[in-house]
Design a protein around this motif. Sequence first.
Motif, short mmCIF file in Angstrom:
data_model
loop_
_atom_site.label_atom_id
_atom_site.label_comp_id
_atom_site.label_asym_id
_atom_site.label_seq_id
_atom_site.Cartn_x
_atom_site.Cartn_y
_atom_site.Cartn_z
N MET A 1 46.16 36.51 39.72
CA MET A 1 45.22 37.62 39.50
C MET A 1 44.20 37.63 40.64
N LYS A 2 44.18 38.72 41.41
CA LYS A 2 43.35 38.74 42.61
C LYS A 2 41.93 39.26 42.34
N ILE A 3 41.02 38.79 43.18
CA ILE A 3 39.62 39.21 43.12
C ILE A 3 39.48 40.55 43.81
N LYS A 4 38.92 41.51 43.10
CA LYS A 4 38.77 42.87 43.64
C LYS A 4 37.37 43.09 44.21
N ASP A 5 36.35 42.49 43.58
CA ASP A 5 34.97 42.76 44.01
C ASP A 5 34.07 41.59 43.63
N VAL A 6 33.04 41.37 44.44
CA VAL A 6 32.02 40.35 44.15
C VAL A 6 30.65 41.00 44.34
N ILE B 1 32.20 38.33 39.43
CA ILE B 1 33.52 38.39 40.05
C ILE B 1 34.38 39.36 39.24
N THR B 2 34.80 40.47 39.85
CA THR B 2 35.65 41.46 39.16
C THR B 2 37.08 41.32 39.67
N LEU B 3 38.03 41.19 38.74
CA LEU B 3 39.43 41.04 39.09
C LEU B 3 40.14 42.39 39.10
N GLU B 4 41.34 42.40 39.60
CA GLU B 4 42.08 43.66 39.75
C GLU B 4 42.40 44.32 38.42
N ASP B 5 42.39 43.56 37.32
CA ASP B 5 42.64 44.16 36.00
C ASP B 5 41.35 44.56 35.30
#
Length: 388
Positions: A1-6, A23-27
């Motif tokens: 699960m990749k990190i989309k935004d910090v 930390i916001t993930l791609e889901d």
Amino acid sequence: MKIKDVSCITVDNFRTNWVFAMITLEDGTVGFGESTLIGTEPAVAAMIEMWGARLVGESVFDVSVLQGRMRRESYWLTGPVMSAAISALDVAMWDAKARVLGVPVHTLLGGCARRPVPAYANGWYVGANTPKEFGEKAKQIVDKGFRALKWDPFGAAYRAMPRSGINLAMEHVDAVRSAVGKDTDVMIEAHGRFDVNTAIEIGRALEEFKVSWLEEPIPPGRPFEMAEVRRAVNVPIAAGERCYSRFDVQNLLKAEAVDFLQPDVVHIGGFTEMVLVNGLVESASLSMSPHNPNGPICHAASMHAAMAWPAVSFLEIMVTDVPWRREVADEACTFKDGCLEISDRPGLGVRIDLEQAKKHPYQMHQLRHFSGKLTQIRPPDAVAWYDA
């Protein structure tokens, strides 16, 4: 699960500011971290944003690898500001990872060794000045169910302290011990105030009161001087809140300087570093009591560590906080019979209301520890932030 935004937000807390990392993930999953570093929070926030940008696109499951990379690429070692930023990001990644997996963080730390967690009270003394007032407030907090308490009775002292000052401090300790009885743990905080000779004199004066520890009697970063104090007094020594890596902890252990380790998860490098510290503490057959006078994310992280690791003895908590703490954070924390318990929600289990957080923007606060104003660390409208 990749990190989309910090991202991060800084929230006023009267005596300091909470710096929350998100930390916001791609889901869409969001994990929260925190760091609180009195007087330098804007620097911490800037570091979170700078290093957080480098995490975008990385897998949150690689959290320990990413923490190690941030430490490596800082190059100039870390220090308090960098380590605080790394800590906030690391805790946020652990929170997000556990939320994705649908488990509490303590499951990832090894499981639940115990619940609830024994706690000791800090901040119970707000407004007290005289030995009588300290004794009365100590009795009140014990009557509320706390079985252990801590405070700093040394006023504005730094390095040395006159005989009259030491005598007055001991009057405060005597008043509290008399008020709470012999079965209550009493810890004495020194905030790194003293030179070796003064620390030894104070440690010996404390022996008759059967205190559970004397905390940070001399400034941090001096493990061999701390060891000299420890050898000279018949009082346990505690330290470690200003350790910024496992190597700082290792130096204390090698010098045989402490009886209790007090690493702070939001200063030392997050869970990734705390896991390694726990191994050092276990190997030395010592006890750990995490430094924990900060905000809701720090508290939750410390609780999960305390639940997972038998080496943790007490967990520090501030008995009251700003009234907006409950508005900003749903912590699902309860206090009963000297112990704390939190829910088994996924991740850290804390829900942060960012809209409420925005209502309390950054405020500059100066350190109170050496000004003689330490008992003014809570506002008049401070309230308990946990359910009792």
